[in-house]
Scaffold this active site. Structure first.
Site, PDB file in Angstrom:
ATOM      1  N   LEU A   4     -76.552   8.642  21.647  1.00 31.07           N
ATOM      2  CA  LEU A   4     -77.769   8.547  22.460  1.00 31.07           C
ATOM      3  C   LEU A   4     -78.542   9.868  22.458  1.00 31.07           C
ATOM      4  CD1 LEU A   4     -76.398   6.457  25.442  1.00 31.07           C
ATOM      5  CD2 LEU A   4     -78.246   5.767  23.907  1.00 31.07           C
ATOM      6  N   HIS A  57     -28.975  14.496  22.427  1.00 30.75           N
ATOM      7  CA  HIS A  57     -27.940  14.995  23.345  1.00 30.75           C
ATOM      8  C   HIS A  57     -27.636  16.480  23.183  1.00 30.75           C
ATOM      9  CE1 HIS A  57     -27.444  10.899  24.502  1.00 30.75           C
ATOM     10  NE2 HIS A  57     -27.190  10.549  23.250  1.00 30.75           N
ATOM     11  N   GLU A  65     -47.456  14.363  32.685  1.00 29.62           N
ATOM     12  CA  GLU A  65     -48.394  14.899  31.693  1.00 29.62           C
ATOM     13  C   GLU A  65     -49.301  13.773  31.187  1.00 29.62           C
ATOM     14  OE1 GLU A  65     -46.571  16.843  28.342  1.00 29.62           O
ATOM     15  OE2 GLU A  65     -48.496  17.482  27.511  1.00 29.62           O
TER      16      GLU A  65
END
Lengths: 386, 263
Positions: free
Chosen positions: A346, A188, A251
């Protein structure tokens, strides 16, 4: 969003023809102005400032912002397209850097006065100034309620002391939408101030060296007795925490998009490479173990993207999606973790070499499950809403 | 000046790998991404620049199905004033002469000082500009890489000729020019342009509207028909380098060194 009906086939399409036109326009610009240079900009740790001006001129920086602040309006899928196509540069850092206004401006657009919008929003959307968001501090990021940077009222000013870190576009930002403590402890006592970088006492540390997102200039910012006019206070004093929380939703959506695109590009690179690369007399894609790995990667990317779009469409419809967007972020990031890892695997040794896109995607990916709220914070949010 | 620019929706070669379909009847069109033909985009930019200088209007026209509307809209977002889609089931399968026949009918409906086409499109035949000019009985210059306005009747146009040489011509309007890439730097499409044209109605004209008899265009009217598509056999003295792009580059550098091309 359109509902497409073709005889008995009914499905929802998230992108309209206008969206597709926007996609091709942004893609064309990225392909010609960014892609040929991105390797150099990654090594340099920043991209030319002129890019902001170009993107502003073309109206791309204004996507998702209302026309009265110089924006191009548009819906959530316009914003997704912009992010997806900026990611097509192959550099999450470029997308995050050019897109830092996407997190820095919404608090001002939503809570600011007309005069504040004129001063702090319009020049950024036009690409003439750079905006950054300052929440995270050296002592804490996710624990937003515990912000330590103080702003003490002194006549018509606030005297600001503290520091902010990991600030995207922080090295070059002209203005910082900065979370400060104006009241007592806890959530707050937090407010938003726009602090201009030429304010005496505002200083920028050296550009931070990061694992990924190299093309984004990231900085620590020091605020030493900065005298900031009270007219730079955004919204009501001590109500900033809620603005921060609202801001996080978009966001997080954009971080989902970045994760999905990171995984998508890693998959595309792997598909190409395994067709070209031969081992033991045949292309890598000739081996069942490779094909099945590629199938798993493609399936995960598809599912994650669809879930993100679904959540986005619900946000657009005005539904509360705090739980779902948190889930989407965690899911998308876990998929991009796996897919970028598999793509590098890979590629073998080449995947570990600079100059190969999968190597950069692997590094760029790592921030996505940290920034905008960590995976663990997402889980805490979700657990409270279950 | 009233300018008509003919544009075509083609596979975007920067987005797609082009291959022959299994039947050998066409390129493989599954999952292709389409865009405006690159040459046509230069032609539209040139038309916009001319109108910026001397006033007038740019209209873009395409022959194709409803998907071609996206290309017209893109060029309008770039700055063309109007769009016109020529679409009819009977137009499908047209050869170059068929397309020129359809375009000629559209040109006749307007009052254009200048008609621009791209030098070529995806099929690479480069027929339409020349045929259109002949059908209109208008002068024509091909491979145009510069346009200068002398007066309201005359243009000075540069043409790229063999060996990188340049030829300059005066040409009387109305005329048809086919535009070479590099004549200008086409502008990017911005969001304001996109918003401006998003809901603009683009008129569609069919065979009846144009007064084109269906037997003269489309598959029915085509006198040139593609018989076969295939990947040529590897000839003697040719070597296809294989591997990843980086591996191919390494091999190429090695070859150039061995053959004396690189010191």
């Amino acid at each position: 969003m359109n509902s497409n009906k073709q005889s008995e086939k009914v499905y929802q399409e998230y992108f309209t023809k206008e969206h597709n036109l926007l996609r091709s326009a942004v893609r064309d610009w990225i392909r010609k102005e960014v892609v040929p240079n991105i390797d150099d900009w990654e090594e340099a740790g920043e991209f030319p400032k002129e890019l902001y001006g170009m993107a502003g001129e073309l109206g791309f920086l204004g996507i998702g912002f209302p026309e009265e602040v110089g924006g191009a309006s548009g819906d959530i899928f316009d914003a997704i397209i912009l992010n997806e196509e900026m990611m097509r540069s192959g550099s999450g850092g470029f997308a995050a850097g050019l897109g830092s206004l996407g997190i820095a401006l919404p608090p001002i657009v939503k809570k600011g006065t007309a005069e504040q919008k004129e001063r702090f929003v319009k020049p950024v959307i036009a690409g003439k100034k750079i905006a950054a968001l300052g929440i995270t501090e050296p002592g804490g990021g996710s624990d937003v309620a515990n912000i330590q940077t103080t702003a003490v009222r002194d006549g018509n000013d606030y005297i600001v002391n503290g520091s902010k870190t990991f600030i995207t576009s922080g090295v070059r930002a002209d203005q910082l939408t900065c979370a400060v403590r104006t009241g007592g402890k806890g959530a707050h006592g937090i407010s938003f101030l726009v602090i201009e970088s030429d304010t005496p006492g505002y200083s920028v540390g050296k550009k931070l060296k990061k694992t990924g997102w190299w093309a984004s200039d990231t900085a620590e910012i020091f605020l030493d007795n900065c005298r900031v006019p009270a007219e730079n206070l955004i919204g009501e004093e001590n109500m900033g925490f809620y603005t921060i929380m609202e801001n996080f939703q978009m966001e997080r959506l954009q971080l989902c998009v970045m994760a999905n695109m990171t995984a998508q590009m890693a998959l595309e690179e792997a598909l190409k490479y395994t067709k070209e690369r031969h081992a033991f007399g045949k292309p890598l894609s000739g081996f069942q173990v490779t094909r099945h790995k590629l199938v798993d990667m493609a399936t995960l990317v598809e599912v994650s993207r669809e879930f993100t779009y679904r959540v986005a469409s619900k946000i657009q419809a005005g539904l509360n999606q705090v739980k779902e967007i948190s889930m989407a972020k965690n899911f998308a990031c876990s998929i991009s973790d796996k897919v970028t890892y598999d793509a590098v695997q890979l590629f073998g040794g080449y995947g570990y070499m600079r100059g190969y896109l999968v190597e950069r995607l692997y590094r760029d990916n790592r921030i996505l499950s940290i920034g905008g709220g960590t995976t663990e914070i997402m889980k805490e949010i979700i657990s409270k809403l279950m | 000046m009233e300018i008509l620019v003919c544009v075509k929706r083609v596979p975007d070669t920067s987005e797609n790998e082009i291959g022959v379909n299994s039947a050998g009847t066409d390129i493989d069109r599954d999952d292709l991404v389409y865009s405006v033909n690159e040459w046509d985009n230069y032609a539209v930019e040139e038309a916009i620049q001319i109108v910026d200088r001397v006033g007038g209007k740019v209209t873009v026209v395409a022959v194709g199905d409803s998907e071609s509307e996206e290309v017209l809209r893109r060029e309008m977002a770039m700055g063309a004033n109007d769009g016109l889609l020529l679409s009819d089931d009977s137009f499908g399968g047209s050869d170059g002469k068929g397309i020129a026949t359809i375009l000629k009918a559209a040109v006749k409906k307007g009052n254009y000082d200048l008609v621009l086409t791209g030098a070529q499109a995806d099929a690479g035949a480069g027929q339409v500009g020349g045929m259109l000019a002949a059908m209109l009985d208008q002068p024509y210059a091909s491979l145009v890489n510069s346009i200068e306005i002398i007066n309201d009747k005359t243009l000075k146009v540069g043409r790229e000729i063999e060996g990188g040489n340049q030829e300059m011509n005066e040409i009387q309007m109305p005329c048809v020019l086919s535009i070479q890439t590099g004549i200008n730097e086409p502008r990017y499409v911005g969001i304001r342009g996109i918003r401006k044209v998003a809901s603009v109605e683009i008129p569609v004209l069919g065979a009846l509207d144009l007064g084109v008899s269906s037997g003269s265009v489309g598959s029915a009217g085509a006198k040139v028909k593609v018989q076969d598509y295939f990947v040529p056999q590897l000839g003697k003295g040719a070597e296809i380098l294989e591997g990843s792009t980086e591996e191919i580059i390494d091999k190429l550098i090695e070859l150039l060194k061995v053959k004396g091309g690189l010191k």
